[in-house]
Write a protein that holds these residues in place. Structure first.
Motif, PDB file in Angstrom:
ATOM      1  N   GLU A  67       0.803  -1.224   0.000  1.00  0.00           N
ATOM      2  CA  GLU A  67       0.000   0.000   0.000  1.00  0.00           C
ATOM      3  C   GLU A  67       0.834   1.272   0.000  1.00  0.00           C
ATOM      4  OE1 GLU A  67      -2.568  -3.264   1.653  1.00  0.00           O
ATOM      5  OE2 GLU A  67      -0.499  -2.568   1.944  1.00  0.00           O
ATOM      6  N   CYS A  68       2.015   1.233   0.599  1.00  0.00           N
ATOM      7  CA  CYS A  68       2.854   2.436   0.696  1.00  0.00           C
ATOM      8  C   CYS A  68       4.070   2.375  -0.230  1.00  0.00           C
ATOM      9  CB  CYS A  68       3.314   2.643   2.146  1.00  0.00           C
ATOM     10  SG  CYS A  68       1.969   2.835   3.337  1.00  0.00           S
ATOM     11  N   THR A  69       3.944   1.660  -1.351  1.00  0.00           N
ATOM     12  CA  THR A  69       5.061   1.532  -2.293  1.00  0.00           C
ATOM     13  C   THR A  69       5.506   2.893  -2.832  1.00  0.00           C
ATOM     14  OG1 THR A  69       4.320  -0.669  -2.972  1.00  0.00           O
ATOM     15  CG2 THR A  69       5.811   0.501  -4.460  1.00  0.00           C
ATOM     16  N   THR A  70       4.554   3.737  -3.186  1.00  0.00           N
ATOM     17  CA  THR A  70       4.888   5.052  -3.727  1.00  0.00           C
ATOM     18  C   THR A  70       5.643   5.886  -2.705  1.00  0.00           C
ATOM     19  OG1 THR A  70       2.936   5.016  -5.154  1.00  0.00           O
ATOM     20  CG2 THR A  70       3.937   7.167  -4.709  1.00  0.00           C
ATOM     21  N   GLU A  71       5.158   5.872  -1.471  1.00  0.00           N
ATOM     22  CA  GLU A  71       5.815   6.629  -0.404  1.00  0.00           C
ATOM     23  C   GLU A  71       7.218   6.084  -0.141  1.00  0.00           C
ATOM     24  OE1 GLU A  71       1.515   7.178  -0.224  1.00  0.00           O
ATOM     25  OE2 GLU A  71       2.787   5.376  -0.327  1.00  0.00           O
ATOM     26  N   ASN A  72       7.357   4.758  -0.217  1.00  0.00           N
ATOM     27  CA  ASN A  72       8.651   4.143   0.060  1.00  0.00           C
ATOM     28  C   ASN A  72       9.665   4.447  -1.045  1.00  0.00           C
ATOM     29  OD1 ASN A  72      10.235   2.320   1.790  1.00  0.00           O
ATOM     30  ND2 ASN A  72      10.220   0.980   0.004  1.00  0.00           N
ATOM     31  N   LYS A  73       9.217   4.536  -2.291  1.00  0.00           N
ATOM     32  CA  LYS A  73      10.135   4.873  -3.380  1.00  0.00           C
ATOM     33  C   LYS A  73      10.639   6.311  -3.235  1.00  0.00           C
ATOM     34  CE  LYS A  73       8.405   1.635  -6.870  1.00  0.00           C
ATOM     35  NZ  LYS A  73       7.686   1.491  -8.176  1.00  0.00           N
ATOM     36  N   ALA A  74       9.734   7.209  -2.819  1.00  0.00           N
ATOM     37  CA  ALA A  74      10.118   8.613  -2.666  1.00  0.00           C
ATOM     38  C   ALA A  74      10.976   8.832  -1.430  1.00  0.00           C
ATOM     39  CB  ALA A  74       8.858   9.486  -2.587  1.00  0.00           C
ATOM     40  N   MET A  75      10.702   8.075  -0.370  1.00  0.00           N
ATOM     41  CA  MET A  75      11.437   8.218   0.888  1.00  0.00           C
ATOM     42  C   MET A  75      11.544   6.827   1.513  1.00  0.00           C
ATOM     43  SD  MET A  75      10.566  10.671   4.175  1.00  0.00           S
ATOM     44  CE  MET A  75      10.980  12.160   3.269  1.00  0.00           C
ATOM     45  N   PRO A  76      12.610   6.095   1.228  1.00  0.00           N
ATOM     46  CA  PRO A  76      12.721   4.696   1.661  1.00  0.00           C
ATOM     47  C   PRO A  76      12.672   4.530   3.180  1.00  0.00           C
ATOM     48  CG  PRO A  76      14.354   5.210  -0.016  1.00  0.00           C
ATOM     49  CD  PRO A  76      13.755   6.513   0.400  1.00  0.00           C
ATOM     50  N   LEU A  77      11.934   3.513   3.599  1.00  0.00           N
ATOM     51  CA  LEU A  77      11.868   3.153   5.010  1.00  0.00           C
ATOM     52  C   LEU A  77      13.203   2.583   5.463  1.00  0.00           C
ATOM     53  CD1 LEU A  77      10.196   2.494   7.640  1.00  0.00           C
ATOM     54  CD2 LEU A  77       9.714   0.266   6.574  1.00  0.00           C
ATOM     55  N   LEU A 349       2.860   9.334   6.868  1.00  0.00           N
ATOM     56  CA  LEU A 349       1.888   9.363   7.957  1.00  0.00           C
ATOM     57  C   LEU A 349       0.486   9.044   7.445  1.00  0.00           C
ATOM     58  CD1 LEU A 349       1.032   9.859  10.871  1.00  0.00           C
ATOM     59  CD2 LEU A 349       0.899  12.307  10.354  1.00  0.00           C
ATOM     60  N   LYS A 350       0.117   9.636   6.317  1.00  0.00           N
ATOM     61  CA  LYS A 350      -1.216   9.392   5.765  1.00  0.00           C
ATOM     62  C   LYS A 350      -1.378   7.928   5.370  1.00  0.00           C
ATOM     63  CE  LYS A 350      -4.536  11.030   2.340  1.00  0.00           C
ATOM     64  NZ  LYS A 350      -4.821  12.035   1.282  1.00  0.00           N
ATOM     65  N   CYS A 351      -0.347   7.368   4.759  1.00  0.00           N
ATOM     66  CA  CYS A 351      -0.429   5.975   4.330  1.00  0.00           C
ATOM     67  C   CYS A 351      -0.492   5.028   5.526  1.00  0.00           C
ATOM     68  CB  CYS A 351       0.764   5.629   3.436  1.00  0.00           C
ATOM     69  SG  CYS A 351       0.566   4.047   2.575  1.00  0.00           S
ATOM     70  N   ILE A 352       0.294   5.325   6.555  1.00  0.00           N
ATOM     71  CA  ILE A 352       0.275   4.498   7.763  1.00  0.00           C
ATOM     72  C   ILE A 352      -1.097   4.562   8.423  1.00  0.00           C
ATOM     73  CG2 ILE A 352       1.156   4.331  10.123  1.00  0.00           C
ATOM     74  CD1 ILE A 352       3.919   5.152   8.982  1.00  0.00           C
ATOM     75  N   ALA A 353      -1.614   5.774   8.600  1.00  0.00           N
ATOM     76  CA  ALA A 353      -2.913   5.925   9.257  1.00  0.00           C
ATOM     77  C   ALA A 353      -4.007   5.185   8.498  1.00  0.00           C
ATOM     78  CB  ALA A 353      -3.257   7.405   9.389  1.00  0.00           C
ATOM     79  N   THR A 354      -3.933   5.206   7.179  1.00  0.00           N
ATOM     80  CA  THR A 354      -4.968   4.601   6.349  1.00  0.00           C
ATOM     81  C   THR A 354      -4.902   3.079   6.342  1.00  0.00           C
ATOM     82  OG1 THR A 354      -4.939   6.542   4.901  1.00  0.00           O
ATOM     83  CG2 THR A 354      -5.957   4.545   4.024  1.00  0.00           C
ATOM     84  N   ASN A 355      -3.683   2.521   6.402  1.00  0.00           N
ATOM     85  CA  ASN A 355      -3.515   1.095   6.113  1.00  0.00           C
ATOM     86  C   ASN A 355      -2.969   0.247   7.264  1.00  0.00           C
ATOM     87  OD1 ASN A 355      -4.107   1.124   3.090  1.00  0.00           O
ATOM     88  ND2 ASN A 355      -2.509   2.687   3.241  1.00  0.00           N
ATOM     89  N   TYR A 356      -2.415   0.871   8.294  1.00  0.00           N
ATOM     90  CA  TYR A 356      -1.722   0.083   9.316  1.00  0.00           C
ATOM     91  C   TYR A 356      -2.663  -0.883  10.034  1.00  0.00           C
ATOM     92  CZ  TYR A 356       1.855  -1.060  12.755  1.00  0.00           C
ATOM     93  OH  TYR A 356       2.781  -1.745  13.512  1.00  0.00           O
ATOM     94  N   GLY A 357      -3.869  -0.426  10.376  1.00  0.00           N
ATOM     95  CA  GLY A 357      -4.798  -1.281  11.113  1.00  0.00           C
ATOM     96  C   GLY A 357      -5.135  -2.544  10.358  1.00  0.00           C
ATOM     97  N   ASN A 358      -5.359  -2.426   9.044  1.00  0.00           N
ATOM     98  CA  ASN A 358      -5.701  -3.603   8.249  1.00  0.00           C
ATOM     99  C   ASN A 358      -4.536  -4.579   8.141  1.00  0.00           C
ATOM    100  OD1 ASN A 358      -8.368  -2.773   7.595  1.00  0.00           O
ATOM    101  ND2 ASN A 358      -7.556  -1.370   6.057  1.00  0.00           N
ATOM    102  N   GLU A 359      -3.335  -4.066   7.843  1.00  0.00           N
ATOM    103  CA  GLU A 359      -2.181  -4.949   7.688  1.00  0.00           C
ATOM    104  C   GLU A 359      -1.826  -5.616   9.014  1.00  0.00           C
ATOM    105  OE1 GLU A 359       0.653  -7.274   6.392  1.00  0.00           O
ATOM    106  OE2 GLU A 359      -0.595  -6.062   5.040  1.00  0.00           O
ATOM    107  N   ALA A 360      -1.893  -4.866  10.107  1.00  0.00           N
ATOM    108  CA  ALA A 360      -1.580  -5.445  11.413  1.00  0.00           C
ATOM    109  C   ALA A 360      -2.551  -6.575  11.748  1.00  0.00           C
ATOM    110  CB  ALA A 360      -1.633  -4.361  12.491  1.00  0.00           C
ATOM    111  N   LEU A 361      -3.825  -6.366  11.441  1.00  0.00           N
ATOM    112  CA  LEU A 361      -4.816  -7.394  11.742  1.00  0.00           C
ATOM    113  C   LEU A 361      -4.559  -8.653  10.918  1.00  0.00           C
ATOM    114  CD1 LEU A 361      -7.205  -7.646  13.658  1.00  0.00           C
ATOM    115  CD2 LEU A 361      -8.715  -6.957  11.790  1.00  0.00           C
TER     116      LEU A 361
END
Length: 438
Positions: A67-77, A349-361
């Motif tokens: 889900e956060c591929t775009t964000e990771n390419k721009a600013m790698p984790l 932050l936006k990507c984490i807030a949107t997707n973290y709950g689903n992936e964690a579950l």
């Protein structure tokens, strides 16, 4: 039944005892993680965490690949780790050097996190998430807990979120015709009948102590209200006040009636959990972290036979049964200097807030992020997830606002309280003395 070895009870650990408190932190020559200076536009999304935290990184890495591929390419984790024991000192050092990474874990002392927020180092997530349009992705109960722990502001993110209550053996309840209790008197009636039937009414670890003091605070919150222990922390009430001693006496009475079983003082956490999951105990007070055990292979009664209910109301009490004791486990925060809604950190932050709950579950974790995708869960896990998603307020726990000395004394003396070797008055005095000494 598996139990820890029998041992002689310790003498009461009194508030006047000489204990090592939190030492002053010497910030000289610290290193290890987060060493690069922060800038207004960091090139990577660095996350400095405590090494003991093994749950957050897998979720973030999964997001970075999906889900956060775009964000990771721009600013790698980039994830770096240091031991929990060193984290507070390292964060303080990096703050003085203007070197905090974009995201970092909370240290062990919530008061230090509150200081960072007060001095402007942390992002105000109420504001930031609202600007990003994703404030509704965080459970309100989790936000309530964070504000209570960290100085009244929403400055940490709930990468973990645990609620507490009473897990019970559904089959045992059904066989005996017991309804889920909603009042303290109903709970006592069930406990008495469970003991008469040859069961341990409540599995609990006296070795750890805190599973017993959680019951003291639960009773306090139901009788005096959600601010009962905050008043103690603020010096507006004392644990030695009669209405506070009454709570300790209520839990001591459970022990006097044998409702914790004969071995409560020698049971460690695993043995107490085992007592419940092998069907020897009707109930256990615990947090939602117990789901790992409930859904594991060692659960002999089966996950489908485990239910959950809230700490019951006390007749005439000021507290609400809908206020869950809760904690946020291993929270993390964002560096205010490197954050902007218009740069890569804001995108993360936006990507984490949107997707973290689903992936964690999907990975079997329950967090304070809303999970809005359908995931097949065991019934008891779904029950907890539903409760978390709808909870609006929370309370803390007995030792949450105590200093290190008082927390140690509380846990150490809890077994003595429920075995009658320490009176409720002396138990509360021992903890209050430690609070007064600072």
């Amino acid at each position: 039944m598996f139990t820890a070895g029998r041992r002689r009870l310790r003498k009461p650990l009194l508030g006047s005892a000489v204990l090592l408190g939190a030492s002053a932190l010497v910030l000289v020559g610290c290193s290890g993680g987060g060493g690069s200076s922060s800038t207004d536009s960091p090139s990577s999304f660095e996350f400095l965490k405590n090494a003991e935290n093994t749950t957050t990184e897998p979720v973030l890495k999964a997001l970075s690949d999906n889900e956060c591929t775009t964000e990771n390419k721009a600013m790698p984790l980039e994830v770096s780790s240091i031991p929990q024991a060193d984290l507070d000192a390292q964060i303080q050092l990096l703050a003085t050097q203007d070197g905090l990474p974009p995201m970092f874990s909370a240290g062990g002392n919530p008061a230090e996190g509150a200081k960072l927020a007060k001095n402007g180092y942390l992002v105000d997530f109420d504001k930031a998430l609202t600007e990003l349009g994703v404030r509704d992705k965080i459970a309100e109960g989790a936000v309530s807990t964070i504000k209570k722990l960290y100085g009244g502001e929403f400055t940490f993110l709930p990468y973990q979120y645990n609620i507490e209550g009473i897990f019970y053996n559904r089959q045992v309840f059904a066989d005996n015709g017991w309804e889920v209790p909603t009042t303290w008197d109903d709970l006592l009636k069930i406990a008495g009948e469970a003991k008469a039937a040859g069961l341990t009414p409540f599995a609990a670890s006296g070795e750890q102590g805190w599973p017993l003091t959680r019951l003291v605070s639960g009773y306090l919150f139901r009788t005096l209200g959600a601010d009962a222990l905050q008043k103690v922390a603020d010096g507006k009430a004392k644990l030695t006040d009669p209405e506070y001693v009454k709570a300790a006496a209520a839990i001591a009475d459970l022990g006097a009636k044998g409702y914790f079983g004969d071995n409560v003082a020698s049971l460690d956490y695993d043995a107490a959990t085992n007592e419940f999951l092998t069907g020897k105990a009707a109930m256990i007070y615990m947090g939602s972290w117990l789901l790992g055990n409930i859904n594991g292979d060692g659960n002999q009664i089966g996950a489908d036979n485990v239910g959950f209910f809230k700490f019951p109301a006390v007749d005439g009490g000021k507290g609400s049964i809908d206020e869950y004791p809760s904690n946020v486990g291993l929270p993390a925060t964002f560096n205010a200097k490197t954050y902007s809604k218009d740069n890569g950190v804001g995108d993360w932050l936006k990507c984490i807030a949107t997707n973290y709950g689903n992936e964690a579950l999907k990975q079997g974790q329950i967090t304070g992020f809303i999970a809005d995708e359908k995931v097949d869960l065991p019934a008891i896990s779904q029950t907890i997830a539903d409760e978390i998603s709808t909870a609006k307020d929370s309370v803390l726990w007995f030792e949450a606002l105590f200093n290190a000395k008082a927390s140690n004394i509380s846990s150490t003396n809890a077994a003595l309280l429920v075995t009658g070797q320490m009176s409720p008055e002396d138990f509360m005095k021992s903890v209050q003395d430690a609070l007064d000494q600072g």
